[in-house]
Enzyme design. Structure first.
Site, PDB file in Angstrom:
ATOM      1  N   SER A  59       0.945  -0.692  -0.023  1.00 38.84           N
ATOM      2  CA  SER A  59       0.348   0.077   0.498  1.00 38.84           C
ATOM      3  C   SER A  59      -0.008   0.942   0.157  1.00 38.84           C
ATOM      4  O   SER A  59       1.683   1.496  -0.588  1.00 38.84           O
ATOM      5  CB  SER A  59      -1.018  -0.173   0.898  1.00 38.84           C
ATOM      6  OG  SER A  59      -2.149   1.169   0.503  1.00 38.84           O
ATOM      7  N   HIS A 176      -8.327   1.166  -1.458  1.00 36.35           N
ATOM      8  CA  HIS A 176      -8.574   0.627  -2.520  1.00 36.35           C
ATOM      9  C   HIS A 176     -10.007   0.186  -3.259  1.00 36.35           C
ATOM     10  O   HIS A 176      -9.818  -0.714  -3.811  1.00 36.35           O
ATOM     11  CB  HIS A 176      -7.696  -0.299  -2.017  1.00 36.35           C
ATOM     12  CG  HIS A 176      -6.288  -0.495  -1.739  1.00 36.35           C
ATOM     13  ND1 HIS A 176      -5.066   0.420  -2.632  1.00 36.35           N
ATOM     14  CD2 HIS A 176      -5.710  -0.164  -0.724  1.00 36.35           C
ATOM     15  CE1 HIS A 176      -4.174   0.982  -1.569  1.00 36.35           C
ATOM     16  NE2 HIS A 176      -3.794  -0.016  -1.074  1.00 36.35           N
TER      17      HIS A 176
END
Length: 291
Positions: A59, A176
């Site tokens: 991430s 996301h």
């Protein structure tokens, strides 16, 4: 899958930093650490740093991997992370949403479960509901992001979808996924202003699991990552794919916690046997240890 996994939430590596496999000798002169103004010191021998052949970050940790690989300066990466975080937080506040860590079984159909959760949301009057896989961690383990009502539906119907365990993550939004769309443009504008360079070592993108091919590719996929799933399981397969009988590289997880190491063990036990964890010390702490 390793039998010692107790909770999928324990393995959810939010914002993990660098993942560093060591390389062939021919590439050793190309690797370098972060710029001189870095705030932390990697407590590793110089040989390990100089011989790194690839890096990846989970991430937002992907920025750490890119800084390590020389693709951007530390100050540039830090500013981009700041803008990204603020924009994602603002997007999170617009819709009640979150992330659900799910440990499933071989027969678990995550896509079907998400589809039914979205249909449930429609019956509640939610338009264009979101419920989809946001993180691929290891076989049968996923993190699902979406509207809170969708995630609550999945928890309530865990047995129907063959979920072994579920747990809400302590995050503020459905990261996301397309619910983060408002954060795309602010990050894109910042990245356009950064002089992104070709990494000195291979860096694998969360969006695809594959290596970045050129600087523009980095800018494009870092933006896309905000609204796309983190394909960490796929990244592990790409990093450690090799002919039968070949040795696995030494791997170092840099930073607090060992979640990525636990995930590697569940993805590739042989590769995990060459894994080490490295704490990151503040510069003055490292200096004290050297005295």
């Amino acid at each position: 899958m390793s039998g010692n996994v107790t909770s999928p939430a324990e393995l959810e590596p939010q914002a993990r930093p660098a993942w560093l496999p060591e390389p062939p000798p021919a590439l050793r002169s190309r690797a370098r650490l972060c710029p001189e103004n870095r705030p932390y010191v990697l407590h590793l021998s110089p040989q390990v740093i100089e011989s790194c052949v690839a890096a990846a970050g989970f991430s937002v940790g992907e920025f750490a991997a890119l800084v390590f690989a020389g693709a951007m300066e530390f100050s540039e990466g830090l500013y981009a992370v700041k803008v990204r975080a603020e924009a994602m937080q603002e997007a999170s506040e617009a819709v009640p949403s979150g992330m659900l860590s799910v440990l499933g079984r071989p027969q678990t159909k995550f896509t079907f479960a998400c589809l039914e959760a979205r249909e449930h949301c429609k019956t509640l009057g939610i338009e264009n509901p979101v419920c989809e896989v946001a993180n691929y961690l290891f076989p049968d383990c996923r993190v699902i992001s979406g509207h809170l009502e969708a995630l609550q539906f999945l928890q309530k119907n865990s047995s129907k979808y063959h979920f072994r365990r579920t747990k809400m993550l302590p995050v503020s939004g459905a990261f996301h996924t397309r619910l983060m769309e408002p954060a795309v443009e602010p990050l894109a504008q910042v990245l356009k202003a950064i002089d992104v360079k070709m990494p000195l070592v291979s860096v694998h993108a969360n969006v695809s699991g594959s290596r970045y091919m050129h600087p523009k590719h980095i800018q494009q996929l870092l933006v896309k990552q905000v609204v796309s799933p983190v394909k960490w399981e796929q990244t592990m397969h790409a990093l450690y794919e090799r002919k039968k009988g070949s040795d696995f590289p030494r791997t170092f997880e840099v930073g607090p916690g060992k979640q990525l190491g636990a995930i590697l063990r569940s993805c590739n036990l042989q590769a995990w046997k060459s894994y080490s964890h490295v704490e990151v010390l503040e510069a003055d702490e490292a200096a004290d240890e050297d005295l």
